[in-house]
Scaffold this active site. Structure first.
Site, PDB file in Angstrom:
ATOM      1  N   LEU A  20      12.152   5.795   0.628  1.00 41.96           N
ATOM      2  CA  LEU A  20      11.598   4.668   0.070  1.00 41.96           C
ATOM      3  C   LEU A  20      11.167   3.722  -0.986  1.00 41.96           C
ATOM      4  O   LEU A  20      11.153   2.653  -1.389  1.00 41.96           O
ATOM      5  CB  LEU A  20      12.125   3.137   1.453  1.00 41.96           C
ATOM      6  CG  LEU A  20      13.556   3.455   2.196  1.00 41.96           C
ATOM      7  CD1 LEU A  20      13.024   3.220   3.786  1.00 41.96           C
ATOM      8  CD2 LEU A  20      14.686   3.734   1.679  1.00 41.96           C
ATOM      9  N   GLY A  23       2.634   4.310  -1.045  1.00 41.98           N
ATOM     10  CA  GLY A  23       1.906   3.714  -0.892  1.00 41.98           C
ATOM     11  C   GLY A  23       0.967   4.452  -1.358  1.00 41.98           C
ATOM     12  O   GLY A  23       0.514   5.751  -1.998  1.00 41.98           O
ATOM     13  N   VAL A  28       7.162   5.684   2.806  1.00 40.70           N
ATOM     14  CA  VAL A  28       7.946   5.311   4.212  1.00 40.70           C
ATOM     15  C   VAL A  28       9.068   6.082   3.352  1.00 40.70           C
ATOM     16  O   VAL A  28       9.800   6.170   2.372  1.00 40.70           O
ATOM     17  CB  VAL A  28       8.265   3.907   3.317  1.00 40.70           C
ATOM     18  CG1 VAL A  28       9.038   2.823   4.442  1.00 40.70           C
ATOM     19  CG2 VAL A  28       7.010   3.015   3.726  1.00 40.70           C
ATOM     20  N   LYS A  43       7.198   5.487   8.799  1.00 42.63           N
ATOM     21  CA  LYS A  43       5.951   4.923   7.816  1.00 42.63           C
ATOM     22  C   LYS A  43       4.448   5.877   7.956  1.00 42.63           C
ATOM     23  O   LYS A  43       4.148   6.397   8.935  1.00 42.63           O
ATOM     24  CB  LYS A  43       5.122   3.989   7.383  1.00 42.63           C
ATOM     25  CG  LYS A  43       4.230   3.164   7.096  1.00 42.63           C
ATOM     26  CD  LYS A  43       3.569   1.908   6.792  1.00 42.63           C
ATOM     27  CE  LYS A  43       2.842   1.334   5.623  1.00 42.63           C
ATOM     28  NZ  LYS A  43       2.243   0.097   5.709  1.00 42.63           N
ATOM     29  N   ASP A 139      -2.145 -10.399   4.220  1.00 45.90           N
ATOM     30  CA  ASP A 139      -1.491  -9.642   3.212  1.00 45.90           C
ATOM     31  C   ASP A 139      -0.435 -10.436   2.730  1.00 45.90           C
ATOM     32  O   ASP A 139       0.837  -9.434   2.893  1.00 45.90           O
ATOM     33  CB  ASP A 139      -1.788  -8.067   3.246  1.00 45.90           C
ATOM     34  CG  ASP A 139      -1.577  -7.512   1.871  1.00 45.90           C
ATOM     35  OD1 ASP A 139      -1.395  -8.084   0.792  1.00 45.90           O
ATOM     36  OD2 ASP A 139      -1.328  -5.928   1.665  1.00 45.90           O
TER      37      ASP A 139
END
Length: 485
Positions: A20, A23, A28, A43, A139
């Site tokens: 998906l 990072g 993910v 994750k 965040d």
């Protein structure tokens, strides 16, 4: 196998379906959990990073903080696994889109005011839940808010969250030491354009820092741009503008925004924390009032309609969601257990047993029990206000977790209300409901008493798992390719 013909990594009994997003330190995946026949999101720490490395600290911290949270507006963590070779979280899977996608497609002024207020209230509700447990997200930005096809709003990515009133946690992921990332949105310290001034300066942050970030998100939903951007992005960094420049007044960029909504946004954007709303609960109340005064019907339709308008969702999908929510809202919460009885009754009637069913309904068995009604005749209502919050049970049946705006419909007579908070003694109150009237139950939970009274711990059956049970939704930390892990 992936689309590139490569094998996906293995995560216990979970079967990876697709990637998906990627990072700086994690990836993910969408995965299947065969044992429970459900879809989840995984994750996972990148295989090039050791779980013992300081680079893994954010992922482990995220897992531990999510483990303390259970709210419909926060992604649910099902499991956390850490071995000498792997580290990963198993999250609920969100089938939908990021708020960033909605804003990007909608452009300036194309997201309805009521939708902006509704989404903002849902984000604030999730933040309030985290803040009550001493957790600051740090965040909040559109790519960290997911919108499900069912009309749900979920906050994701607690990777840089921290305990309130503590100094900013050590950040081992210094920008120069980060592995290559596909996007600046994966910045380990947060995203400067959405940070509060105190976070930019590295000072202590509390709930009001998240309120500021939420204000930036609301402003962007209303105008298509952020409040401190003036066209000088090439000469001055986002953090510098945020620290020194005042926000461009919302009315300058969106003159048609009602004063009530403008006030919420601009006060949230005050430079000094003391000038902002003290809690996310205050933002929830004001945004809920704005929506309540302008909308009738299921609020989820606001979001699904917005997704249809920008062609992220098909009209047929939105219609199915709306119908489901209409049926749910027409069914008073206390009467849900009667659905099975209603189905049985329908089958009896269809089989020609209508007369016998009628007799059963009028027979007096001498027990003194009142038959529960789906829509009580001459019903009254109960409004519950609890400081700071509590799970609400009426006559042994769970209603919701405060704050909730809608009064509880009840038949006339005496009912018994139980209030449960994990850090306070359980409260039990009788209330008398008069036909056609609304009663108010206003209670303050004693958060200082539980530590001195072990016997006062909540003992209501099922209460311990109620908050996690409320987070039903089935979706994941990142269903969108644009979600930032």
């Amino acid at each position: 196998m992936s689309e590139r013909g490569q094998d996906f990594p293995l995560f216990g009994s979970y079967r990876v379906l697709e990637e998906l997003g990627v990072g700086a330190v994690s990836t993910v995946y969408k995965a299947a959990q065969p044992s429970l026949e459900r879809t989840v999101a995984i994750k996972a720490l990148k295989p090039t990073i050791s779980p013992a490395s300081p680079f893994a600290a954010h992922l482990e911290r995220e897992a531990r903080l999510l483990g303390e949270l259970g709210h419909p507006n926060i992604v649910l963590c099902h499991d956390f696994v850490k071995t000498s070779e792997k580290m990963y979280l198993v999250l609920e899977y969100i089938e939908g889109f990021s708020l960033a996608e909605l804003i990007s497609r909608a452009g300036k002024g194309r997201v309805a005011l009521e939708t902006v207020a509704h989404v903002g209230a849902e984000i604030a509700r999730g933040l309030a839940h985290a803040h009550e447990r001493g957790i600051v997200h740090r965040d909040i930005k559109p790519s960290n808010v997911l919108l499900s096809k069912r009309g749900e709003v979920k906050i994701v990515d607690f990777g840089i969250a921290q305990r309130e009133h503590l100094p900013t946690a050590d950040e081992p992921l210094a920008r120069t030491a980060l592995p290559p990332s596909r996007s600046e949105e994966n910045e380990a310290f947060g995203t400067p354009a959405y940070m509060s001034p105190e976070q930019v300066l590295g000072e202590f942050v509390d709930a009001r820092s998240d309120v500021f970030s939420l204000g930036v998100v609301l402003y962007e939903m209303l105008t298509g741009t952020r409040p401190f951007e003036r066209g000088d992005e090439g000469r001055r960094g986002a953090a510098q503008r945020l620290r020194r420049d005042p926000a461009v007044p919302l009315r300058v960029r969106a003159p048609d925004v009602p004063r009530a909504l403008e006030t919420v946004v601009m006060r949230s954007l005050e430079k000094l924390p003391a000038d902002r709303y003290a809690t996310a609960h205050a933002v929830v109340d004001l945004l809920d009032d704005f929506v309540r005064d302008r909308v009738r019907g299921p609020r989820s339709k606001l979001l699904t309609s917005a997704l249809v308008k920008v062609r992220l969702l098909k009209e047929s999908e939105a219609d199915d969601v709306t119908l489901a929510h209409v049926l749910e809202e027409r069914r008073p919460p206390l009467r849900r257990a009667l659905i099975g009885f209603g189905v049985i009754g329908f089958l009896i009637v269809a089989a020609g047993g209508a007369l016998q069913l009628s007799r059963l309904g009028t027979h007096d068995n001498g027990s003194g029990d009142r038959a529960l009604e789906l829509l009580p005749e001459n019903m009254g209502q109960l409004r519950v206000v609890v400081t700071p919050w509590a799970e609400v049970f009426v006559d042994g049946q769970r209603i919701d977790t405060t704050p909730f705006a809608r009064p509880i419909p009840l038949s006339p007579g005496t009912h018994y209300v139980t209030l449960v908070h994990p850090n306070a003694p359980m409260q039990k109150r009788p209330v008398t409901i008069a036909p056609g009237e609304t009663a108010l139950l206003d209670v303050t939970m004693d958060l200082s008493a539980l530590a001195d009274s072990p016997s006062a711990k909540p003992g209501l059956p099922g209460a311990a798992g109620a908050a996690l049970g409320a987070a039903a939704g089935g979706a994941a930390g990142a269903a969108s390719k644009d979600a930032s892990p």
